[in-house]
Each structure stands twice: as structure tokens, then as C-alpha cells.
Design a protein around this motif. Structure first.
Motif, PDB file in Angstrom:
ATOM      1  N   GLY A 139       0.812  -1.193   0.000  1.00 29.79           N
ATOM      2  CA  GLY A 139       0.000   0.000   0.000  1.00 29.79           C
ATOM      3  C   GLY A 139       0.847   1.245   0.000  1.00 29.79           C
ATOM      4  N   ASP A 140       0.551   2.155   0.914  1.00 29.96           N
ATOM      5  CA  ASP A 140       1.269   3.401   1.006  1.00 29.96           C
ATOM      6  C   ASP A 140       2.533   3.249   1.842  1.00 29.96           C
ATOM      7  OD1 ASP A 140      -0.747   4.574  -0.400  1.00 29.96           O
ATOM      8  OD2 ASP A 140      -1.830   5.224   1.372  1.00 29.96           O
ATOM      9  N   TYR A 174      -6.339  -7.966  10.069  1.00 30.85           N
ATOM     10  CA  TYR A 174      -5.559  -6.733  10.119  1.00 30.85           C
ATOM     11  C   TYR A 174      -4.579  -6.846  11.268  1.00 30.85           C
ATOM     12  CZ  TYR A 174      -8.978  -5.476  13.776  1.00 30.85           C
ATOM     13  OH  TYR A 174      -9.780  -5.467  14.887  1.00 30.85           O
ATOM     14  N   HIS A 217       2.089  -0.899  11.455  1.00 28.63           N
ATOM     15  CA  HIS A 217       2.168  -0.549  10.042  1.00 28.63           C
ATOM     16  C   HIS A 217       3.538   0.070   9.828  1.00 28.63           C
ATOM     17  CE1 HIS A 217       1.282   1.717   6.296  1.00 28.63           C
ATOM     18  NE2 HIS A 217       0.404   0.763   6.077  1.00 28.63           N
ATOM     19  N   ASP A 221      -3.647  -2.031   7.439  1.00 25.23           N
ATOM     20  CA  ASP A 221      -3.987  -2.755   6.220  1.00 25.23           C
ATOM     21  C   ASP A 221      -4.953  -3.869   6.600  1.00 25.23           C
ATOM     22  OD1 ASP A 221      -2.347  -1.245   4.514  1.00 25.23           O
ATOM     23  OD2 ASP A 221      -0.597  -2.450   5.025  1.00 25.23           O
ATOM     24  N   GLY A 270      -2.101   5.078  -3.483  1.00 26.44           N
ATOM     25  CA  GLY A 270      -3.377   4.491  -3.093  1.00 26.44           C
ATOM     26  C   GLY A 270      -4.193   3.919  -4.223  1.00 26.44           C
ATOM     27  N   HIS A 295      -6.590   1.424  -2.435  1.00 26.17           N
ATOM     28  CA  HIS A 295      -6.359   0.151  -3.141  1.00 26.17           C
ATOM     29  C   HIS A 295      -7.669  -0.507  -3.576  1.00 26.17           C
ATOM     30  CE1 HIS A 295      -2.338   0.804  -1.893  1.00 26.17           C
ATOM     31  NE2 HIS A 295      -2.466   0.363  -0.669  1.00 26.17           N
ATOM     32  N   ALA A 350      -0.177  -1.858  -4.054  1.00 24.79           N
ATOM     33  CA  ALA A 350      -0.711  -2.877  -3.145  1.00 24.79           C
ATOM     34  C   ALA A 350       0.021  -4.196  -3.235  1.00 24.79           C
ATOM     35  CB  ALA A 350      -2.197  -3.106  -3.439  1.00 24.79           C
ATOM     36  N   HIS A 371      -6.169  -0.266   2.520  1.00 26.10           N
ATOM     37  CA  HIS A 371      -5.327   0.601   3.348  1.00 26.10           C
ATOM     38  C   HIS A 371      -6.255   1.605   4.015  1.00 26.10           C
ATOM     39  CE1 HIS A 371      -1.886   3.152   4.513  1.00 26.10           C
ATOM     40  NE2 HIS A 371      -2.767   4.131   4.323  1.00 26.10           N
ATOM     41  N   ARG A 375      -2.867   9.788   4.441  1.00 29.12           N
ATOM     42  CA  ARG A 375      -2.587   8.341   4.514  1.00 29.12           C
ATOM     43  C   ARG A 375      -2.692   7.780   5.932  1.00 29.12           C
ATOM     44  NH1 ARG A 375       3.981   8.506   3.347  1.00 29.12           N
ATOM     45  NH2 ARG A 375       4.576   9.554   5.289  1.00 29.12           N
TER      46      ARG A 375
END
Length: 248
Positions: A32-33, A92, A96, A103, A140, A158, A187, A194, A211
Motif C-alpha cells: 500500500g502506502d 488486520y 504498520h 492494512d 493508493g 487500493h 498494493a 489501506h 494516509r
């Protein structure tokens, strides 16, 4: 959750639909980010209960005004919160990489819903991410950000697609479908959402704030249990301490 508070580790649980080996490999590579993680995450596996509530979006005036440095308000009326991915099998973790976010791993196509009542701030319906380009602004892929009535911004990216009718300025209700889980953007070809929580700041374009700035796991845990725990005070505290950063 106050500044500096750490999210407690959660015992590893098995998710039959999404092998842990694949998830840990994803986090090691960065998804993701995010950039590659330094810590081994703790996973939460859950069903999310009742399906997303139905109902069409109602158009309203698009948010306007100059960037603000005022913190989000803590509303007098207790807001309702809903777990963002409506499926029986979602995983999840409480950590992160690089910055606070979460995520949520689920099957591509699983419904993504508004976590609280509010107005849509930004919508990205086209995946413009290019691995050869700069990392950050387009990571994203297809995404939606929401300004909740609690004054907090919620960001999901995503996505496979954004629901028809979800546009900037449209008002949505907690539990209303806004898109589906996907693997667009950066992703790493793994289906997940995300999810970031942040102050409104510039409202649009400030991807380095949008984000995520506080850890979502505490709130995801509460919403999964149908407990309306609000992140508004924690976000307000973060903004009072840091303002609105104007660059990554």
C-alpha cells in the motif's frame, strides 16, 4: 489513544482464507502506502457482523475553504461507527510500516463502507500508480476519503472500484457502501484496504497526512465489537501538537 501510547500486541490467530505466510511476506516487502516494516505485526482476525446498510447517497454542497489548523471537533451527539470492511473473513494488524495506518486483508470485491456519517472529500476512480514514478502521491490507486461528522478524515485505498454516486461533496451514512476491496496502486498484488485516520488539514491533496497519522487498530477493535469509540480526541491532540505538516 494519546500521543505515544502503544497499541498492545494481539496474539497471532489463524485466517484460513489468507495464509499468514503470504501476509507476512507482503508486509516484509511493503504494501500500500507503506515502506518495508521493521516490526513483526500482530494480526486480528474477525467477522464484522451485520452487512452494510443500504441506501442511496444524497448530494450536498462540496466542502470549501482554506486549509485549517484547527483540530477536529468532538461532537455533542455520540456518532455511530461501523467496521470498514463488511465480510466474514478479514485480517488486520496493530502495526504498520513507516507511519500509523492499518492494512485490512480481505477478498477482492468485499464491500468497503463509510465508517461514520459524513461528507466525501476526495475520490480517485483511476489507478495512476506507476512503479517508475514518485512514491507517495499515487500509491493508493483507487481511493476515497471521508470527512466524518466527528471532524476526522478517514481514508481507504487500493479499491477495486468506487461505488457509483460516491463523489466529492456527497453525504453518506455510517455503513453505506463506498467501494470494494482491491489491489490497485502500490498494493503489491495483494487484496486489502489501506485505512488511514487523520485531521482534515488541507482537505484534499495532502497525501502525507491523509494516509494516516494515528494508529487505527484500537478503533477497529472497538467498531468490530459495535462499540462507538471515537478517534476525534486523539486526532485533535495530534494536530495540536504537530499542526498540519505541509510536506512529507
Amino acid at each position: 489513544m494519546s500521543r505515544g501510547e502503544k497499541v498492545p500486541a494481539v496474539p497471532l490467530r489463524r485466517n484460513l482464507a489468507y495464509p499468514m505466510v503470504a501476509l507476512l511476506a507482503t508486509l516484509a516487502a511493503g504494501c500500500g502506502d507503506a515502506q518495508p516494516a521493521a516490526d513483526r505485526p500482530s494480526f486480528h482476525t474477525s467477522g464484522t457482523g451485520a452487512p452494510a446498510s443500504s441506501g442511496s447517497a444524497t448530494a450536498s454542497t462540496s466542502p470549501t475553504g482554506s486549509p485549517t489548523t484547527a483540530g477536529p471537533s468532538v461532537t455533542a451527539t455520540r456518532p455511530q461507527y461501523v467496521f470498514p470492511v463488511q465480510t466474514a473473513d478479514v485480517s488486520y494488524h496493530s502495526t504498520h510500516s513507516a507511519y500509523p495506518a492499518a492494512d485490512l486483508f480481505a477478498a477482492c470485491g468485499a464491500p468497503v463502507v463509510a465508517v461514520t456519517d459524513g461528507v466525501i472529500l476526495e475520490v480517485s476512480r483511476v489507478d495512476r500508480f506507476d512503479k517508475r514514478g514518485p512514491k507517495g502521491p499515487l500509491n493508493g490507486g483507487k481511493a476515497v476519503s471521508l470527512l466524518g461528522d466527528d471532524g476526522v478524515r478517514y481514508y481507504g485505498s487500493h479499491l477495486t472500484d468506487v461505488t457509483v454516486g460516491i463523489e466529492a461533496g456527497v453525504r453518506v451514512r455510517a455503513g453505506q457502501k463506498i467501494g470494494t476491496v482491491g489491489k490497485t496502486g502500490n498494493a503489491n498484488n495483494i487484496c486489502h484496504l489501506h485505512f488511514g485516520i487523520s485531521p482534515v488539514c488541507a482537505r484534499t491533496g495532502d497525501w502525507w497526512v491523509r494516509r494516516g497519522v494515528i494508529w487505527p487498530a484500537k478503533y477497529l477493535d472497538a467498531w468490530r465489537r459495535k462499540n462507538d469509540t471515537s478517534p476525534a480526541r486523539t486526532v485533535a491532540d495530534w494536530q495540536r501538537a504537530r499542526g498540519c505538516p505541509t510536506a512529507p
